[in-house]
Motif scaffolding. Sequence first.
Motif, PDB file in Angstrom:
ATOM      1  N   UNK A 176      -5.170 -55.742  -4.002  1.00  0.00           N
ATOM      2  CA  UNK A 176      -5.344 -55.709  -5.675  1.00  0.00           C
ATOM      3  C   UNK A 176      -6.314 -56.910  -5.863  1.00  0.00           C
ATOM      4  N   UNK A 177      -6.452 -57.738  -5.039  1.00  0.00           N
ATOM      5  CA  UNK A 177      -7.107 -58.874  -5.332  1.00  0.00           C
ATOM      6  C   UNK A 177      -8.726 -58.743  -4.934  1.00  0.00           C
ATOM      7  N   UNK A 178      -9.029 -57.560  -4.667  1.00  0.00           N
ATOM      8  CA  UNK A 178     -10.607 -57.373  -4.274  1.00  0.00           C
ATOM      9  C   UNK A 178     -10.951 -56.134  -4.861  1.00  0.00           C
ATOM     10  N   UNK A 179     -12.253 -56.224  -5.115  1.00  0.00           N
ATOM     11  CA  UNK A 179     -12.903 -54.907  -5.834  1.00  0.00           C
ATOM     12  C   UNK A 179     -13.427 -54.111  -4.764  1.00  0.00           C
ATOM     13  N   UNK A 180     -13.329 -52.585  -5.147  1.00  0.00           N
ATOM     14  CA  UNK A 180     -13.892 -51.606  -4.008  1.00  0.00           C
ATOM     15  C   UNK A 180     -15.394 -51.800  -4.244  1.00  0.00           C
ATOM     16  N   UNK A 181     -16.015 -51.779  -2.755  1.00  0.00           N
ATOM     17  CA  UNK A 181     -17.366 -52.157  -2.770  1.00  0.00           C
ATOM     18  C   UNK A 181     -17.941 -50.801  -2.041  1.00  0.00           C
ATOM     19  N   UNK A 182     -19.146 -50.907  -1.889  1.00  0.00           N
ATOM     20  CA  UNK A 182     -20.130 -49.814  -1.303  1.00  0.00           C
ATOM     21  C   UNK A 182     -19.399 -49.406   0.300  1.00  0.00           C
ATOM     22  N   UNK A 183     -19.045 -50.425   0.979  1.00  0.00           N
ATOM     23  CA  UNK A 183     -18.253 -50.039   2.607  1.00  0.00           C
ATOM     24  C   UNK A 183     -17.069 -49.572   2.059  1.00  0.00           C
ATOM     25  N   UNK A 184     -16.362 -50.087   1.239  1.00  0.00           N
ATOM     26  CA  UNK A 184     -14.915 -49.538   1.006  1.00  0.00           C
ATOM     27  C   UNK A 184     -15.059 -47.882   0.694  1.00  0.00           C
ATOM     28  N   UNK A 185     -15.977 -47.830  -0.137  1.00  0.00           N
ATOM     29  CA  UNK A 185     -16.259 -46.212  -0.559  1.00  0.00           C
ATOM     30  C   UNK A 185     -16.716 -45.288   0.685  1.00  0.00           C
ATOM     31  N   UNK A 186     -17.505 -46.001   1.655  1.00  0.00           N
ATOM     32  CA  UNK A 186     -17.635 -45.255   2.788  1.00  0.00           C
ATOM     33  C   UNK A 186     -16.374 -45.099   3.572  1.00  0.00           C
ATOM     34  N   UNK A 187     -15.612 -46.001   3.535  1.00  0.00           N
ATOM     35  CA  UNK A 187     -14.410 -45.915   4.472  1.00  0.00           C
ATOM     36  C   UNK A 187     -13.429 -44.943   3.718  1.00  0.00           C
ATOM     37  N   UNK A 188     -13.398 -45.004   2.275  1.00  0.00           N
ATOM     38  CA  UNK A 188     -12.484 -43.868   1.719  1.00  0.00           C
ATOM     39  C   UNK A 188     -12.890 -42.670   2.052  1.00  0.00           C
ATOM     40  N   UNK A 189     -14.341 -42.286   1.939  1.00  0.00           N
ATOM     41  CA  UNK A 189     -14.843 -41.157   2.418  1.00  0.00           C
ATOM     42  C   UNK A 189     -14.232 -40.478   3.580  1.00  0.00           C
ATOM     43  N   UNK A 190     -14.411 -41.484   4.509  1.00  0.00           N
ATOM     44  CA  UNK A 190     -14.176 -41.322   5.989  1.00  0.00           C
ATOM     45  C   UNK A 190     -12.577 -40.837   6.134  1.00  0.00           C
ATOM     46  N   UNK A 191     -11.743 -41.394   5.646  1.00  0.00           N
ATOM     47  CA  UNK A 191     -10.293 -41.193   5.484  1.00  0.00           C
ATOM     48  C   UNK A 191     -10.028 -39.824   4.839  1.00  0.00           C
ATOM     49  N   UNK A 192     -10.535 -39.626   4.023  1.00  0.00           N
ATOM     50  CA  UNK A 192     -10.560 -38.300   3.042  1.00  0.00           C
ATOM     51  C   UNK A 192     -11.002 -37.241   4.090  1.00  0.00           C
ATOM     52  N   UNK A 193     -11.998 -37.479   4.889  1.00  0.00           N
ATOM     53  CA  UNK A 193     -12.478 -36.494   5.752  1.00  0.00           C
ATOM     54  C   UNK A 193     -11.608 -36.249   6.936  1.00  0.00           C
ATOM     55  N   UNK A 194     -10.299 -36.887   7.077  1.00  0.00           N
ATOM     56  CA  UNK A 194      -9.527 -36.702   7.887  1.00  0.00           C
ATOM     57  C   UNK A 194      -8.721 -35.572   7.556  1.00  0.00           C
ATOM     58  N   UNK A 195      -8.624 -35.036   6.410  1.00  0.00           N
ATOM     59  CA  UNK A 195      -7.576 -33.877   5.794  1.00  0.00           C
ATOM     60  C   UNK A 195      -6.326 -34.160   5.622  1.00  0.00           C
TER      61      UNK A 195
END
Length: 97
Positions: free
Chosen positions: A61-80
């Motif tokens: 909660x101490x950090x903001x979501x950055x572009x690299x985080x968005x890519x990682x979020x997309x990756x884990x969502x892609x795991x179904x």
Amino acid sequence: GNTGSFQSPSEVFAGKDFASFLDRISKNYDYVFLEAAALNDYSDSKELIDYAEQIITVFSAETEIKAADKNSIGFVHGLGDKFLGAILNKVDIKNLG
């Protein structure tokens, strides 16, 4: 336990049957957690995915979501269905409510 090595899981597991090890210990435990370095920074998390039934991500909660985080979020969502959800840690209790 980490002894400070910079080897990736695939380097550590080379020549070893880690999947069999997990099968053996899972007979004695309901849950086996594998912790890995940040998905944005190292390949360790991606290498451990093959050994996991489900994936839980952890965000601070101490950090903001950055572009690299968005890519990682997309990756884990892609795991179904393998992606179970996320944990938000380091939450300041003053911000709840």
